[in-house]
Write a protein that holds these residues in place. Structure first.
Motif, PDB file in Angstrom:
ATOM      1  N   LEU A 156       0.760  -1.305  -0.060  1.00  0.00           N
ATOM      2  CA  LEU A 156      -0.024   0.138   0.180  1.00  0.00           C
ATOM      3  C   LEU A 156       0.741   1.442   0.036  1.00  0.00           C
ATOM      4  CD1 LEU A 156      -2.536  -0.970   2.403  1.00  0.00           C
ATOM      5  CD2 LEU A 156      -2.887  -0.897   0.072  1.00  0.00           C
ATOM      6  N   ASP A 157       1.916   1.198  -0.685  1.00  0.00           N
ATOM      7  CA  ASP A 157       2.662   2.425  -0.646  1.00  0.00           C
ATOM      8  C   ASP A 157       2.155   3.551  -1.469  1.00  0.00           C
ATOM      9  OD1 ASP A 157       5.860   3.576  -0.286  1.00  0.00           O
ATOM     10  OD2 ASP A 157       4.936   3.982  -2.593  1.00  0.00           O
ATOM     11  N   PRO A 158       2.316   4.837  -1.128  1.00  0.00           N
ATOM     12  CA  PRO A 158       1.684   5.953  -1.688  1.00  0.00           C
ATOM     13  C   PRO A 158       1.760   6.024  -3.159  1.00  0.00           C
ATOM     14  CG  PRO A 158       3.215   6.908  -0.100  1.00  0.00           C
ATOM     15  CD  PRO A 158       3.076   5.097   0.006  1.00  0.00           C
ATOM     16  N   GLY A 166      -0.666  -8.505   5.037  1.00  0.00           N
ATOM     17  CA  GLY A 166      -1.751  -8.859   4.806  1.00  0.00           C
ATOM     18  C   GLY A 166      -2.186  -9.008   3.399  1.00  0.00           C
ATOM     19  N   TYR A 167      -1.370  -8.437   2.510  1.00  0.00           N
ATOM     20  CA  TYR A 167      -1.821  -8.306   1.100  1.00  0.00           C
ATOM     21  C   TYR A 167      -0.585  -9.078   0.257  1.00  0.00           C
ATOM     22  CZ  TYR A 167      -4.519  -4.581   3.053  1.00  0.00           C
ATOM     23  OH  TYR A 167      -5.721  -3.892   3.568  1.00  0.00           O
ATOM     24  N   VAL A 168      -0.801 -10.232   0.317  1.00  0.00           N
ATOM     25  CA  VAL A 168       0.479 -10.772  -0.471  1.00  0.00           C
ATOM     26  C   VAL A 168      -0.151 -10.811  -2.021  1.00  0.00           C
ATOM     27  CG1 VAL A 168       1.422 -13.211  -0.873  1.00  0.00           C
ATOM     28  CG2 VAL A 168       0.755 -12.320   1.427  1.00  0.00           C
ATOM     29  N   PRO A 169       0.922 -10.237  -2.803  1.00  0.00           N
ATOM     30  CA  PRO A 169       0.431 -10.337  -4.334  1.00  0.00           C
ATOM     31  C   PRO A 169      -0.064 -11.820  -4.673  1.00  0.00           C
ATOM     32  CG  PRO A 169       2.565  -9.038  -3.640  1.00  0.00           C
ATOM     33  CD  PRO A 169       2.175  -9.792  -2.742  1.00  0.00           C
ATOM     34  N   PRO A 170      -1.088 -11.737  -5.874  1.00  0.00           N
ATOM     35  CA  PRO A 170      -1.483 -13.028  -6.227  1.00  0.00           C
ATOM     36  C   PRO A 170      -0.460 -13.642  -7.120  1.00  0.00           C
ATOM     37  CG  PRO A 170      -2.956 -11.193  -6.901  1.00  0.00           C
ATOM     38  CD  PRO A 170      -1.885 -10.546  -6.060  1.00  0.00           C
ATOM     39  N   ILE A 171       0.745 -13.079  -7.457  1.00  0.00           N
ATOM     40  CA  ILE A 171       1.771 -13.921  -8.352  1.00  0.00           C
ATOM     41  C   ILE A 171       2.466 -14.792  -7.266  1.00  0.00           C
ATOM     42  CG2 ILE A 171       3.322 -11.958  -8.046  1.00  0.00           C
ATOM     43  CD1 ILE A 171       4.735 -12.755 -10.584  1.00  0.00           C
ATOM     44  N   VAL A 172       2.690 -14.019  -6.043  1.00  0.00           N
ATOM     45  CA  VAL A 172       3.300 -14.829  -4.948  1.00  0.00           C
ATOM     46  C   VAL A 172       2.597 -15.891  -4.182  1.00  0.00           C
ATOM     47  CG1 VAL A 172       4.537 -14.779  -2.705  1.00  0.00           C
ATOM     48  CG2 VAL A 172       4.911 -13.012  -4.251  1.00  0.00           C
ATOM     49  N   GLY A 231      -8.647  -3.727  -4.959  1.00  0.00           N
ATOM     50  CA  GLY A 231      -7.509  -2.859  -5.628  1.00  0.00           C
ATOM     51  C   GLY A 231      -6.566  -2.353  -4.777  1.00  0.00           C
ATOM     52  N   ASN A 232      -6.232  -3.368  -3.915  1.00  0.00           N
ATOM     53  CA  ASN A 232      -4.957  -3.208  -2.693  1.00  0.00           C
ATOM     54  C   ASN A 232      -3.714  -3.919  -3.179  1.00  0.00           C
ATOM     55  OD1 ASN A 232      -6.692  -1.726  -0.602  1.00  0.00           O
ATOM     56  ND2 ASN A 232      -7.828  -3.526  -0.374  1.00  0.00           N
ATOM     57  N   ALA A 233      -2.633  -3.463  -3.150  1.00  0.00           N
ATOM     58  CA  ALA A 233      -1.404  -3.940  -3.761  1.00  0.00           C
ATOM     59  C   ALA A 233      -0.410  -4.125  -2.489  1.00  0.00           C
ATOM     60  CB  ALA A 233      -0.537  -2.692  -4.310  1.00  0.00           C
ATOM     61  N   GLY A 234       0.261  -5.128  -2.751  1.00  0.00           N
ATOM     62  CA  GLY A 234       1.280  -5.667  -1.932  1.00  0.00           C
ATOM     63  C   GLY A 234       2.547  -4.914  -2.266  1.00  0.00           C
TER      64      GLY A 234
END
Length: 394
Positions: free
Chosen positions: A289-291, A374-380, A315-318
């Motif tokens: 969630l970096d700005p 808590g936001y592990v990217p789908p690719i991982v 729409g949240n990013a790891g």
């Protein structure tokens, strides 16, 4: 009307967000992106480090010593870390909108649990909690132990048939109002266990509250410098505000109309007339969630078609790996704290080397600590679910 190309927008990310050249300190790093996301405690540290190379002690000092950066519930009911001089604007605009929404929902859920006159009940609980915090700051658990009424079970938000203690929601209303802030942290640096503290006690004085129009104007003014050019929809999303509020703020700021590369109408800060150029390539590893990752609603110019691999359905990013203004992958940690980059697709050898150099720096900065997100990217998640035994690629 000036057209701002996608190449220039990517250069602006490097320059304005202090990613191509480090900011001179933690406070400057925060200002570079207006404010930092603070949903996860570690993200404040990692976002500040990425822009200033500050060590954890310096970042902690800004948060808890000098108190020049303050966490506040604001846009889209999200916790942010603001420069202290921006608190009055946030409290009067984005935070005030959140307070109204949260208070109404809390009152309704109290009545669903059988409490008469939900709004009056919420007012009493908030007043009691604020008085208790002024007497002695404490964690939510400590406040619930001191104020039995905070243990009253009411309908859980979004699940009216489930009852849950009201304490955390009462405190969240106070936090959104700005009357209390997340003061000291009772957990380690990467874990959020805030000690709720009255704002005047934490800062030495109450920073005040701008009226709604002034507050939105100041937030939009700073966002335009950090993120412009941006569209009206970008601002509506980022602020969690109405189109009416955004249009009025753009007018109040005197924003300059511009066009994006594809012809979409956008806006620039009124003092932002010169083209921004950047000839040197740059690499960055940014946290959940970096700005920079979350600064726009429309993200094609730096994300391309990679969204489904890096963002969840909301729409949240790891964590993200960047090269020269584009997201090219993600990054993870091994159990010993080693940072490893996971590219989405093959990258040139020089780019891979620059990202690995960033990974080595970040590994040293972690010094063995491991951060969970808590936001592990789908690719991982996909790599782990296939049983590869690794969540990253060398």
């Amino acid at each position: 009307m000036r057209t701002v190309t996608d190449d220039e927008r990517r250069a602006r990310i490097g320059v304005r967000h202090a990613l191509a050249t480090a900011a001179p300190g933690v406070e400057a790093a925060v200002r570079a992106v207006t404010c930092l996301h603070a949903t996860e405690a570690s993200s404040i540290y990692l976002s500040a480090y990425a822009r200033s190379r500050a060590d954890r002690a310096s970042i902690s000092d800004a948060l808890f010593g000098r108190r020049t950066v303050v966490r506040q519930l604001a846009m889209r009911r999200t916790a942010f870390a603001f420069p202290v001089d921006l608190l009055a604007a946030a409290r009067g605009s984005a935070s005030a909108r959140v307070v109204r929404q949260m208070t109404a929902r809390l009152a309704k859920d109290a009545e669903l649990a059988g409490i008469d006159d939900g709004p009056a009940w919420v007012d009493r609980r908030c007043a009691e909690a604020l008085e208790a915090i002024r007497e002695a700051p404490g964690t939510t658990a400590q406040l619930r132990a001191r104020l039995p009424e905070l243990n009253t079970r009411i309908a859980a938000e979004g699940r009216p048939t489930v009852l849950a203690p009201a304490g955390s929601r009462v405190v969240s209303v106070l936090a959104a109002s700005g009357s209390v802030v997340r003061g000291d942290n009772a957990g380690r640096w990467q874990v959020s266990r805030p000690v709720w503290t009255a704002v005047e006690q934490w800062l030495g004085e109450d920073p005040g509250v701008l009226d709604e129009r002034e507050g939105y104007r100041e937030l939009v003014r700073r966002w335009l410098w950090s993120f412009g050019p941006g569209t009206e929809d970008d601002l509506v999303w980022w602020l969690g505000a109405t189109k009416t509020a955004v249009r009025r703020a753009l007018d109040d700021v005197g924003a300059t109309p511009a066009l994006l590369e594809d012809g979409t109408p956008a806006w620039l800060h009124p003092d932002d007339a010169e083209e921004v150029r950047l000839d040197e390539g740059w690499a960055a590893l940014l946290p959940t969630l970096d700005p920079t990752t979350m600064g726009w609603r429309r993200r094609d110019f730096y994300l391309g078609n990679r969204g489904p691999q890096l963002f969840d359905g909301a729409g949240n990013a790891g964590p993200t790996a960047w090269w020269n203004g584009r997201i090219v992958g993600t990054w993870t940690q091994q159990p010993d704290g080693t940072v490893e980059v996971v590219p989405i697709e093959p990258v040139p050898r020089a780019v891979a080397a620059a990202l690995e150099e960033e990974a080595a720096r970040l590994t040293a900065w972690f010094d063995g600590d491991v951060v969970a997100t808590g936001y592990v990217p789908p690719i991982v998640r996909g790599r782990v679910s296939r049983g590869s035994g690794e969540a990253s690629a060398r």
